[in-house]
Scaffold this active site. Structure first.
Site, PDB file in Angstrom:
ATOM      1  N   ALA A  57     -14.630 -24.325 -26.460  1.00 47.42           N
ATOM      2  CA  ALA A  57     -14.547 -22.957 -26.994  1.00 47.42           C
ATOM      3  C   ALA A  57     -13.203 -22.353 -26.595  1.00 47.42           C
ATOM      4  O   ALA A  57     -12.549 -22.829 -25.663  1.00 47.42           O
ATOM      5  CB  ALA A  57     -15.676 -22.117 -26.417  1.00 47.42           C
ATOM      6  N   THR A  58     -12.799 -21.320 -27.311  1.00 45.19           N
ATOM      7  CA  THR A  58     -11.572 -20.599 -26.962  1.00 45.19           C
ATOM      8  C   THR A  58     -11.865 -19.097 -26.978  1.00 45.19           C
ATOM      9  O   THR A  58     -12.783 -18.654 -27.669  1.00 45.19           O
ATOM     10  CB  THR A  58     -10.439 -20.848 -27.991  1.00 45.19           C
ATOM     11  N   SER A  60     -10.430 -16.024 -28.576  1.00 47.80           N
ATOM     12  CA  SER A  60      -9.570 -15.907 -29.759  1.00 47.80           C
ATOM     13  C   SER A  60      -8.269 -15.184 -29.415  1.00 47.80           C
ATOM     14  O   SER A  60      -8.183 -14.486 -28.406  1.00 47.80           O
ATOM     15  CB  SER A  60     -10.297 -15.150 -30.865  1.00 47.80           C
ATOM     16  N   HIS A  65      -8.594 -10.515 -32.499  1.00 46.74           N
ATOM     17  CA  HIS A  65      -9.560  -9.545 -31.966  1.00 46.74           C
ATOM     18  C   HIS A  65      -9.197  -8.138 -32.439  1.00 46.74           C
ATOM     19  O   HIS A  65     -10.069  -7.360 -32.819  1.00 46.74           O
ATOM     20  CB  HIS A  65      -9.580  -9.608 -30.435  1.00 46.74           C
ATOM     21  N   SER A  89     -16.237 -15.818 -23.988  1.00 44.50           N
ATOM     22  CA  SER A  89     -15.760 -15.220 -22.734  1.00 44.50           C
ATOM     23  C   SER A  89     -16.358 -13.837 -22.474  1.00 44.50           C
ATOM     24  O   SER A  89     -16.294 -13.338 -21.350  1.00 44.50           O
ATOM     25  CB  SER A  89     -14.231 -15.065 -22.797  1.00 44.50           C
ATOM     26  N   GLU A 110     -24.593 -16.345 -27.586  1.00 48.31           N
ATOM     27  CA  GLU A 110     -23.723 -17.507 -27.348  1.00 48.31           C
ATOM     28  C   GLU A 110     -24.642 -18.700 -27.072  1.00 48.31           C
ATOM     29  O   GLU A 110     -25.602 -18.569 -26.302  1.00 48.31           O
ATOM     30  CB  GLU A 110     -22.818 -17.181 -26.138  1.00 48.31           C
ATOM     31  N   HIS A 111     -24.351 -19.850 -27.687  1.00 47.58           N
ATOM     32  CA  HIS A 111     -25.295 -20.966 -27.517  1.00 47.58           C
ATOM     33  C   HIS A 111     -25.021 -21.847 -26.293  1.00 47.58           C
ATOM     34  O   HIS A 111     -25.891 -22.626 -25.912  1.00 47.58           O
ATOM     35  CB  HIS A 111     -25.391 -21.807 -28.803  1.00 47.58           C
ATOM     36  N   ASP A 142     -28.947 -19.662 -30.606  1.00 45.38           N
ATOM     37  CA  ASP A 142     -28.189 -20.064 -31.793  1.00 45.38           C
ATOM     38  C   ASP A 142     -27.895 -18.825 -32.633  1.00 45.38           C
ATOM     39  O   ASP A 142     -28.792 -18.260 -33.266  1.00 45.38           O
ATOM     40  CB  ASP A 142     -28.994 -21.088 -32.599  1.00 45.38           C
ATOM     41  N   GLY A 143     -26.621 -18.447 -32.624  1.00 43.53           N
ATOM     42  CA  GLY A 143     -26.211 -17.229 -33.321  1.00 43.53           C
ATOM     43  C   GLY A 143     -26.350 -17.313 -34.833  1.00 43.53           C
ATOM     44  O   GLY A 143     -26.290 -16.282 -35.507  1.00 43.53           O
TER      45      GLY A 143
HETATM   46  N1  SAH Z   1     -15.311 -14.366 -29.330  1.00 44.16           N
HETATM   47  C1  SAH Z   1     -15.333 -15.190 -28.144  1.00 44.16           C
HETATM   48  C2  SAH Z   1     -15.455 -16.690 -28.382  1.00 44.16           C
HETATM   49  C3  SAH Z   1     -14.798 -17.261 -29.576  1.00 44.16           C
HETATM   50  S1  SAH Z   1     -14.953 -19.036 -29.681  1.00 44.16           S
HETATM   51  C4  SAH Z   1     -14.106 -14.935 -27.314  1.00 44.16           C
HETATM   52  O1  SAH Z   1     -13.095 -14.524 -27.873  1.00 44.16           O
HETATM   53  O2  SAH Z   1     -14.145 -15.203 -26.114  1.00 44.16           O
HETATM   54  C5  SAH Z   1     -16.458 -19.190 -30.562  1.00 44.16           C
HETATM   55  C6  SAH Z   1     -17.673 -19.173 -29.692  1.00 44.16           C
HETATM   56  O3  SAH Z   1     -18.789 -19.410 -30.540  1.00 44.16           O
HETATM   57  C7  SAH Z   1     -17.717 -20.276 -28.628  1.00 44.16           C
HETATM   58  O4  SAH Z   1     -17.969 -19.679 -27.385  1.00 44.16           O
HETATM   59  C8  SAH Z   1     -18.870 -21.168 -29.063  1.00 44.16           C
HETATM   60  O5  SAH Z   1     -19.556 -21.734 -27.954  1.00 44.16           O
HETATM   61  C9  SAH Z   1     -19.729 -20.202 -29.858  1.00 44.16           C
HETATM   62  N2  SAH Z   1     -20.621 -20.779 -30.865  1.00 44.16           N
HETATM   63  C10 SAH Z   1     -20.359 -21.765 -31.763  1.00 44.16           C
HETATM   64  N3  SAH Z   1     -21.443 -22.016 -32.514  1.00 44.16           N
HETATM   65  C11 SAH Z   1     -22.428 -21.155 -32.098  1.00 44.16           C
HETATM   66  C12 SAH Z   1     -23.770 -20.932 -32.483  1.00 44.16           C
HETATM   67  N4  SAH Z   1     -24.365 -21.649 -33.454  1.00 44.16           N
HETATM   68  N5  SAH Z   1     -24.474 -19.964 -31.851  1.00 44.16           N
HETATM   69  C13 SAH Z   1     -23.893 -19.239 -30.833  1.00 44.16           C
HETATM   70  N6  SAH Z   1     -22.640 -19.418 -30.416  1.00 44.16           N
HETATM   71  C14 SAH Z   1     -21.895 -20.361 -31.042  1.00 44.16           C
END
Ligand code: SAH
Length: 226
Positions: A57-58, A60, A65, A89, A110-111, A142-143
């Site tokens: 994950a990152t 963004s 944002h 994060s 967040e999953h 699961d989002g």
């Molecule tokens: N907006 C956050 C993370 C962006 S990265 C930030 O800026 O810190 C995208 C995130 O979506 C990751 O943390 C990843 O683990 C999450 N993600 C991906 N698929 C998902 C799902 N099906 N359900 C919930 N979270 C998910």
């Protein structure tokens, strides 16, 4: 141009985003000024670039944002109920909570359980009261299914790219609500889409081209998940 906004402090980063016209909204600017990105990533937090936060994950890039908060500015109003899908994060979840204020609620879903724990620790550094008051709620799940328990939402932000727009999310959008979601097309390119629910109808508009990590299953994202 957006990539030129890097700074050496949170203030400088946010000022540069404003100078480069990434913001139109004072509220989004105030929120990003009040939330130190350094609490949410250790590596180069004031660079206008995404950073790895583990588990594939990152966090963004700040200009993404800023843009997301800007598109949602009229929906992230005082007292609003919002959902941040893929809260990672926890950074954007807190920015959204700043905009809805102490009478509003932001659910971050967040999953990756490890990231939920990490985001909790990040938020506790300077915004613990948001967790204590229930102003920010962090959920592991699961989002793509949204979070029906707290629906409907005036604003939904999706931080990972979906193959299509998950129906559960449009269903959970309140009347007059807006969702910002990166959607991957057949050609693999991603579009940042603005989805409004007006008189019960869904109106879609592409606002820009983007690159996000995929909205997927935990197994596909990270084989070592617990
Ligand atoms: N907006 C956050 C993370 C962006 S990265 C930030 O800026 O810190 C995208 C995130 O979506 C990751 O943390 C990843 O683990 C999450 N993600 C991906 N698929 C998902 C799902 N099906 N359900 C919930 N979270 C998910």
């Amino acid at each position: 141009m957006a990539w030129r906004s890097s700074g050496t402090s949170n203030k400088e980063l946010v000022e540069n985003l404003r100078k480069n016209h990434v913001f139109a909204s004072q509220k989004a600017y105030d929120a990003m000024l009040a939330v130190d990105r350094g609490d949410f990533t250790r590596s180069d937090p004031y660079q206008d670039a995404p950073q790895r936060i583990g588990y594939n994950a990152t966090i963004s890039a700040p200009h993404m944002h800023a843009a997301a908060l800007d598109y949602l500015q009229n929906h992230l109003v005082a007292g609003a109920n919002a959902l941040d899908v893929g809260s990672g994060s926890g950074y954007l979840t807190v920015c959204m909570a700043k905009m809805v204020g102490s009478t509003g609620t932001v659910v971050g879903i967040e999953h990756m359980g490890e990231l939920v724990e990490l985001s909790k620790k990040n938020i506790e550094k300077h915004h613990k009261e948001m967790l204590d008051s229930g102003n920010v709620v962090l959920v592991e799940g699961d989002g793509r299914q949204g979070f029906a328990e707290k629906a409907p939402y005036n604003a939904i932000h999706v931080g990972a790219a979906a193959k299509g727009v998950p129906k559960a999310l449009t269903d959970q959008l309140a009347e007059g609500g807006r969702m910002m979601i990166p959607v991957e097309g057949e050609d693999g390119n991603q579009e940042f889409m603005q989805i409004d629910k007006i008189d019960g109808k869904i109106e879609k508009k592409t606002v820009e081209h983007v690159i996000y990590v995929p909205l997927t299953s935990r197994d596909k994202q990270w084989s070592g998940h617990r």
